[in-house]
Design a protein around this motif. Structure first.
Motif, PDB file in Angstrom:
ATOM      1  N   UNK A  68       0.833  -1.205   0.000  1.00 15.50           N
ATOM      2  CA  UNK A  68       0.000   0.000   0.000  1.00 15.50           C
ATOM      3  C   UNK A  68       0.867   1.253   0.000  1.00 15.50           C
ATOM      4  N   UNK A  69       1.932   1.248   0.811  1.00 15.60           N
ATOM      5  CA  UNK A  69       2.851   2.383   0.857  1.00 15.60           C
ATOM      6  C   UNK A  69       3.490   2.606  -0.510  1.00 15.60           C
ATOM      7  N   UNK A  70       3.857   1.497  -1.187  1.00 15.03           N
ATOM      8  CA  UNK A  70       4.454   1.618  -2.511  1.00 15.03           C
ATOM      9  C   UNK A  70       3.472   2.240  -3.503  1.00 15.03           C
ATOM     10  N   UNK A  71       2.175   1.854  -3.396  1.00 15.59           N
ATOM     11  CA  UNK A  71       1.162   2.428  -4.288  1.00 15.59           C
ATOM     12  C   UNK A  71       1.034   3.928  -4.062  1.00 15.59           C
ATOM     13  N   UNK A  72       1.037   4.329  -2.788  1.00 11.97           N
ATOM     14  CA  UNK A  72       0.958   5.759  -2.462  1.00 11.97           C
ATOM     15  C   UNK A  72       2.176   6.490  -3.010  1.00 11.97           C
ATOM     16  N   UNK A 100     -12.157   6.674  -0.780  1.00  8.18           N
ATOM     17  CA  UNK A 100     -12.575   5.369  -0.280  1.00  8.18           C
ATOM     18  C   UNK A 100     -11.422   4.380  -0.134  1.00  8.18           C
ATOM     19  N   UNK A 101     -10.277   4.701  -0.716  1.00  8.45           N
ATOM     20  CA  UNK A 101      -9.112   3.820  -0.588  1.00  8.45           C
ATOM     21  C   UNK A 101      -8.027   4.416   0.304  1.00  8.45           C
ATOM     22  N   UNK A 102      -8.326   5.530   0.956  1.00  4.04           N
ATOM     23  CA  UNK A 102      -7.325   6.258   1.743  1.00  4.04           C
ATOM     24  C   UNK A 102      -7.394   5.856   3.221  1.00  4.04           C
ATOM     25  N   UNK A 103      -6.327   5.264   3.781  1.00  2.00           N
ATOM     26  CA  UNK A 103      -6.328   4.915   5.211  1.00  2.00           C
ATOM     27  C   UNK A 103      -6.507   6.117   6.135  1.00  2.00           C
ATOM     28  N   UNK A 104      -6.103   7.305   5.684  1.00  2.00           N
ATOM     29  CA  UNK A 104      -6.296   8.507   6.509  1.00  2.00           C
ATOM     30  C   UNK A 104      -7.787   8.763   6.707  1.00  2.00           C
ATOM     31  N   UNK A 105      -8.536   8.690   5.620  1.00  2.00           N
ATOM     32  CA  UNK A 105      -9.987   8.918   5.687  1.00  2.00           C
ATOM     33  C   UNK A 105     -10.656   7.881   6.582  1.00  2.00           C
ATOM     34  N   UNK A 106     -10.295   6.617   6.421  1.00  5.22           N
ATOM     35  CA  UNK A 106     -10.923   5.573   7.229  1.00  5.22           C
ATOM     36  C   UNK A 106     -10.491   5.638   8.692  1.00  5.22           C
ATOM     37  N   UNK A 143     -14.169  17.280  -3.677  1.00  5.89           N
ATOM     38  CA  UNK A 143     -15.005  16.086  -3.674  1.00  5.89           C
ATOM     39  C   UNK A 143     -14.499  15.071  -2.659  1.00  5.89           C
ATOM     40  N   UNK A 144     -13.187  14.944  -2.540  1.00  7.68           N
ATOM     41  CA  UNK A 144     -12.627  14.040  -1.540  1.00  7.68           C
ATOM     42  C   UNK A 144     -13.006  14.513  -0.136  1.00  7.68           C
ATOM     43  N   UNK A 145     -13.037  15.837   0.067  1.00  2.67           N
ATOM     44  CA  UNK A 145     -13.456  16.375   1.355  1.00  2.67           C
ATOM     45  C   UNK A 145     -14.923  16.049   1.629  1.00  2.67           C
ATOM     46  N   UNK A 146     -15.766  16.127   0.598  1.00  7.75           N
ATOM     47  CA  UNK A 146     -17.188  15.794   0.763  1.00  7.75           C
ATOM     48  C   UNK A 146     -17.349  14.351   1.226  1.00  7.75           C
ATOM     49  N   UNK A 147     -16.622  13.440   0.573  1.00  8.74           N
ATOM     50  CA  UNK A 147     -16.719  12.018   0.931  1.00  8.74           C
ATOM     51  C   UNK A 147     -16.168  11.783   2.331  1.00  8.74           C
ATOM     52  N   UNK A 148     -14.998  12.365   2.622  1.00 16.70           N
ATOM     53  CA  UNK A 148     -14.389  12.174   3.939  1.00 16.70           C
ATOM     54  C   UNK A 148     -15.279  12.748   5.036  1.00 16.70           C
ATOM     55  N   UNK A 149     -15.791  13.949   4.821  1.00 21.46           N
ATOM     56  CA  UNK A 149     -16.668  14.579   5.812  1.00 21.46           C
ATOM     57  C   UNK A 149     -17.934  13.757   6.020  1.00 21.46           C
ATOM     58  N   UNK A 150     -18.506  13.249   4.925  1.00 26.06           N
ATOM     59  CA  UNK A 150     -19.716  12.420   5.037  1.00 26.06           C
ATOM     60  C   UNK A 150     -19.437  11.172   5.859  1.00 26.06           C
ATOM     61  N   UNK A 151     -18.329  10.487   5.562  1.00 26.93           N
ATOM     62  CA  UNK A 151     -17.994   9.268   6.298  1.00 26.93           C
ATOM     63  C   UNK A 151     -17.756   9.555   7.770  1.00 26.93           C
ATOM     64  N   UNK A 152     -17.035  10.645   8.059  1.00 28.69           N
ATOM     65  CA  UNK A 152     -16.719  10.987   9.449  1.00 28.69           C
ATOM     66  C   UNK A 152     -17.999  11.271  10.241  1.00 28.69           C
ATOM     67  N   UNK A 153     -18.894  12.046   9.655  1.00 26.92           N
ATOM     68  CA  UNK A 153     -20.098  12.408  10.407  1.00 26.92           C
ATOM     69  C   UNK A 153     -21.161  11.312  10.379  1.00 26.92           C
ATOM     70  N   UNK A 154     -21.114  10.444   9.364  1.00 32.40           N
ATOM     71  CA  UNK A 154     -21.972   9.249   9.404  1.00 32.40           C
ATOM     72  C   UNK A 154     -21.510   8.335  10.538  1.00 32.40           C
ATOM     73  N   UNK A 155     -20.184   8.158  10.652  1.00 32.67           N
ATOM     74  CA  UNK A 155     -19.649   7.342  11.754  1.00 32.67           C
ATOM     75  C   UNK A 155     -19.994   7.951  13.097  1.00 32.67           C
ATOM     76  N   UNK A 156     -19.900   9.275  13.174  1.00 33.04           N
ATOM     77  CA  UNK A 156     -20.275   9.986  14.404  1.00 33.04           C
ATOM     78  C   UNK A 156     -21.758   9.753  14.718  1.00 33.04           C
TER      79      UNK A 156
END
Length: 525
Positions: free
Chosen positions: A13-17, A292-298, A420-433
């Motif tokens: 994964x690190x190599x892909x990044x 959706x593939x970013x470990x930071x977001x998850x 758009x990445x912020x929209x997805x990340x924010x949605x996931x964070x507040x859905x989890x919340x």
């Protein structure tokens, strides 16, 4: 062998990044990344390039922004937390008896709010991206004020469920909108304090809410019940504030006609080094896939859940828990004021220390410890007249969850770029919340009252998970900075790959590139 497999997967994964970072650094930026036309036209009309802003001008601009933006965020979030928390005060004013609630029905009045947020979080984030944010926020504030006032007309569980669900739909705009406003108007190093400022209203509403609830509880001989007066009064005030916000809050630095054209340009330039842009209305699917593939977001999403689950239960049941220690109803109201002051202390200290030492994730780990200590004491000490003060203090220690929320949101706003990445990340964070807050009240079972031991055992499990994720995220962000500098053929001057003397051009700040795409982007932790 299993450990080896996990290590090899992490390395791949690190190599892909690293490949992604190398490709954008060598000029292979994705053609899909288009600049917002309004942003492009705004900067094209200015003849000069990046502008250096002196300290005095920066201070003047910051205070101008505070008066227009931070004021709205703080007052609105206070109204939101007060309005949402009104059910907590109503619980000891007789709403349970007057509306004939039984069993877990009271718990569902909190859970349904977060289920509504769960369903509406992504649509509202997308609308924040597409619509003028000031006007959209104004509409939602006025709408939830009207819904809150209608709560006074509810006679049974069905009516309460309907208005509480609508409340969740309209209120869920606040946190994602405020995080977006923070990235739009404030520098990275200011964002933790800004988020801490509006988040501290969680504590302030406990102070003021306790006083308001106590004052309303003293009214006698009226036609309406005390809890009906409380809902009607707060709902009407919120409605009026929502109308005011529509006139007062600018939609962006570009559209802020309340400021001079020169100041608008300087306000946009203030946030250039954030590398997260100002706005972009285009929805870009490649940024969705990256998010959706970013470990930071998850990671920030999982932290949002582990921090939200205890919050949901403690928020709905705090007054009932304190009352179970042997305090009177009046003492419970007054102790809620102390509880609010403690929440504010945790929040402001976390925001200040984050700015002072430029650390977020280490502080988040430290602020998780009071929650663990308080929960352990609460689980092991029996309820007696000589232990109720100690139990109260241990309960107050669990209020440190708010500090972790602030730091986690700051980590997200600092480290996720591309609108758009912020929209997805924010949605996931507040859905989890929302999921955490929806589950939270349900672990407080009626047959486990008044100490709710099983609920606090569940809290211990999520606190342990939270610490593990915080450690992982810090190490991962440090590694990403090393890869960024390596891809740019820069010397790695410290263990985490950062260099304070590094001079970045920030030429892509408003190009709507993701954090992976932008060669000038550096992660903070």
């Amino acid at each position: 062998m299993a450990a080896l497999t996990k290590d090899s997967m992490f390395e791949r994964h690190i190599e892909d990044v690293e490949k992604d970072i190398v490709s954008v650094t060598s000029g292979e930026t994705r053609p899909a990344a288009g600049i917002d036309s309004e942003v492009a036209n705004f900067f094209a009309s200015q003849s000069q390039g990046p502008i250096e802003i002196d300290e005095a001008t920066d201070r003047r601009l910051r205070w101008m922004i505070h008066k227009r933006v931070l004021l709205v965020m703080v007052v609105t979030y206070f109204a939101q937390t007060l309005d949402k928390g009104t059910i907590n005060f109503a619980s000891i004013m007789g709403i349970v008896e007057d509306t004939h609630l039984v069993g877990q029905q009271y718990s569902w009045l909190t859970t349904c709010v977060y289920l509504a947020i769960l369903a509406w979080e992504f649509p509202t984030n997308r609308l924040i991206q597409r619509l003028p944010i000031g006007k959209y926020l104004s509409f939602n504030i006025a709408a939830w004020g009207a819904v809150l006032a209608c709560t006074a007309a509810c006679k049974n569980f069905t009516g309460l469920i309907i208005v509480r669900t609508l409340l969740g739909i309209f209120e869920c705009v606040c946190q994602p909108a405020f995080v977006f406003l923070s990235t739009m108007w404030y520098r990275r190093e200011e964002q933790a304090l800004v988020i801490g400022a509006f988040y501290s209203m969680n504590g302030f509403q406990q102070c003021v809410g306790g006083l308001i609830a106590y004052g309303v509880a003293q009214i006698e001989g009226q036609v309406l019940k005390n809890w009906q007066i409380l809902f009607t009064m707060l709902g009407c005030i919120t409605f009026v504030w929502g109308i005011f916000v529509g006139f007062w809050l600018p939609d962006s630095p570009i559209r802020a006609t309340c400021f001079s054209p020169e100041d608008r340009l300087l306000m946009a330039e203030r946030v250039r080094k954030n590398e997260t842009g100002i706005q972009n209305k285009e929805f870009k699917w490649y940024q969705v896939r990256e998010a959706l593939s970013d470990p930071v977001v998850w990671s920030v999403t999982l932290i949002s859940f582990t921090n939200g689950m205890p919050t949901g239960g403690l928020g709905a049941f705090s007054n009932l828990i304190i009352k179970a220690f042997g305090f009177t109803t009046l003492q419970t109201y007054l102790l809620a004021i102390a509880q609010g002051a403690i929440i504010m202390t945790f929040l402001f200290s976390a925001a200040y220390l984050s700015k002072r030492y430029n650390q977020k994730l280490l502080l988040a780990i430290i602020y998780t410890l009071p929650n663990i200590i308080g929960t352990v004491v609460f689980l092991t000490v029996p309820t007696r007249s000589d232990t109720k003060v100690g139990l109260l203090i241990s309960f107050y220690l669990t209020m440190a969850f708010g500090a972790v929320s602030v730091l986690n949101l700051a980590v997200m706003s600092n480290n996720v770029a591309g609108r758009t990445k912020q929209v997805v990340a924010s949605s996931l964070v507040f859905i989890a919340w929302a999921v955490g807050n929806a589950v939270g009240p349900q672990v407080f079972r009626a047959n486990d009252a008044p100490r709710y031991i099983k609920a606090f055992i569940a809290h211990m499990v999520v606190y342990a998970l939270q610490v593990v994720v915080l450690f992982f995220l810090r190490l991962y962000l440090m590694r990403l900075n090393v890869l960024k500098r390596r891809a740019a053929a820069l010397r790695e001057s410290t263990a985490n790959g950062e260099d304070r003397d590094e001079h970045l051009a920030h030429n892509h700040a408003f190009d709507d590139l993701t954090d992976r795409e932008n060669p000038d982007f550096r992660y903070t932790y």
